[in-house]
Motif scaffolding. Sequence first.
Motif: not given
Length: 727
Positions: A414, A417-418, A421, A527-529, A539, A558, A561
Amino acid sequence: MSIDIDPLREADGITVTDHIENTQFEVYTDRPVDPRPRPASDHYFPVDTSVAVETGSVEIPRVAVVETRDGEGSLLSRGDCYEMPDSTYHVGIDPAPTKLYLTFDAGFSVSTTDRTTRIDLDAPATVGLGFRSLHQTPAGTITTPTDPESLMDAVSLLGSALQTTSPERSFPTLRGHPPLIEPGEEFRVPERVEPVESGVRIVVPPEYRYLYPVVSLAYYFAADVVPGDAPRIEGDGWTYPLEPEFEARAAEVLRQSFHMDCLARTEGFYPVDLHERETTGLDLDWGRLYDLPLAERLGEYLDVPFEAVEPELPQWTLTTDVRPDPGNVEMLPFVAGELSIVRSPETVTPADDDGGVGVGFFGGAGRNSAATTRREVPGGGVDLDSRGSPAGGEFVRGAASAGVTRGADASTERGAVPAQTEFVRPEPVDTVEHAWVGDGVPLDANKATLDAYHRRLEVGQVEQSRISVLVVCNDDQMREEGNVADLYGLRDMVQFDIEVRHDRTREEMRETLESDIDFLHYIGHVDDRGMQCADGYLDLTDEDLEIGVSAFLLNACQSYQQGEALIHRGSRGGIVTLSDVANSPATKLGRIIARLMNSGFNLRTALHVAKRELITGHQYIVVGDGGTTICQSRSGGIFAVDVKTDKSKNYDISAKMYPNGPYTNGSLVGLNLDSDTMNYYVPEEIYISDVGRKELTSFLELELLPVFVDGALAWSDQLAEDQGPGL
């Protein structure tokens, strides 16, 4: 011609139209006038257009300062209310939508109201009116195929923006913004982009890796760039090789020639007491050099070994890495216009990435390594471990929900970084700032993007009465940083609209991002969401948003993005994070950035200064246009001050001057200290010894400045209130 002059129809005077800046303004006279062309050479300063009119007065509808020189160019008076006797005068009026100069033979008086500035002649006379475009926007766009040889023809026209080929082009107002470049099937040049014949040629192999590093030289020398085998610079009768170490040699030529132009220009329009001229070890005939044509003068500059000049050169401000790819050609005019040192790396070192970017900063193991180091941050708080990851399990800003903590060995499932990237580690630079153009996310450098630079041009000369700052705090545990609102708006003569909002919902956050805000200071979780809101995550990489926020700080884990998405959708620039950030140092950095932006610093320089105080600053980078500001400093330029208190009574100080806004490389600056009356050129660092406590305290009261006292960051307003540092 870039400037047209026409008689007014419904009043007495003329209309001035600047086709480069897309501005129009009026100059009023006391009778109808019929402007007729006049030689531009009649004016002391360079002008684009000159006309003569018969009048007894000249008035502009704005408050300005009037600078008067005699017929030989010597400065006689400067102000907004004074009288001068009968004589020959060269008069400048500043500010105006264009540079505005008058020349006439008559006595006169200067007066101002709250809306106008007026010059009344003692008797009607012929007045020469000269106009020069501020040229802060490009004169046009060159269309070119992107193969290297075709692109050389376009780069050869970057110098068309120069207003002069004399050493005075080291002043930013005499350089102008280079024309833009865009890919196309045919080579086309707009009418207002006219080549300047300087006599300088730059010869490089027809490859991007050789062409890109000379774009700043091509612009500053108005040079023709032509294909050839051995990289070199040529003038009539001389040749200067650019090998070995091609990129380093190109950088040396830029720094050396610019420095020597700043010294030589003291023989011209501004014969000021320049510190660099007074202290130079170069034994040259500067008066003779000033009078030489550009190519001949440059040849004599380069006859001086760089090793003889290097000790007196100031640290250059910006290096830009431009990957040797045809997709980056549109960035070249912006890079050249900043007089950046340019490198074009063919290969780049990927940052070792095992699910995070902590490894990328200090050469340690990956973020999942069990080894951690806890260090105290100067002034309190907890630092990162040696790899840039939050140490000791401290509360971080990327947790899925408030109150969750993650240490160095936390799961990366969770908030990681994707995988798509790519983080890259550019080679270190010797300059203050570093930008990156091309694929990849650079560690410790400004990720510059074309759309952000184009928005710089769209902003133009906005005369804004109030500056809007919005602080959004979406987590109760971070309320301490929410107090940064108190740090914005601590300025005289600058009005701020400051709001603080808590616990925004997704819809409210969307409305916030779409609103017209100068600076967004976001405090919360990412976060990534996406960005955490009171009812879920927003997002920005998925949402169809029209962003109205001009600049931002996303002080969350992070946040790269999400910040990149803001840039692509309308923002100019912002500061983001590349990894998890611990709450305490993130709070401190947020407060530092708030004060610096309030003081007129741009994003890139603000982050540079913040990194001096916090090693955690290396987790942050600038995205978009790193030159973005939200306001101008009180004195125009920006600088950071260092004070040493090792003396019993007096202080040694140094002030580092940074290019910023219109006050870029070559601007004249000075410190308001009785013990130092010299002028300096940006980006110099000024050293003054043995400054008394009273004098230093008075200096600190003038403006809000970052002051490093024996290496620790303080602020001028606090120190002035305490009657001096260290007391």
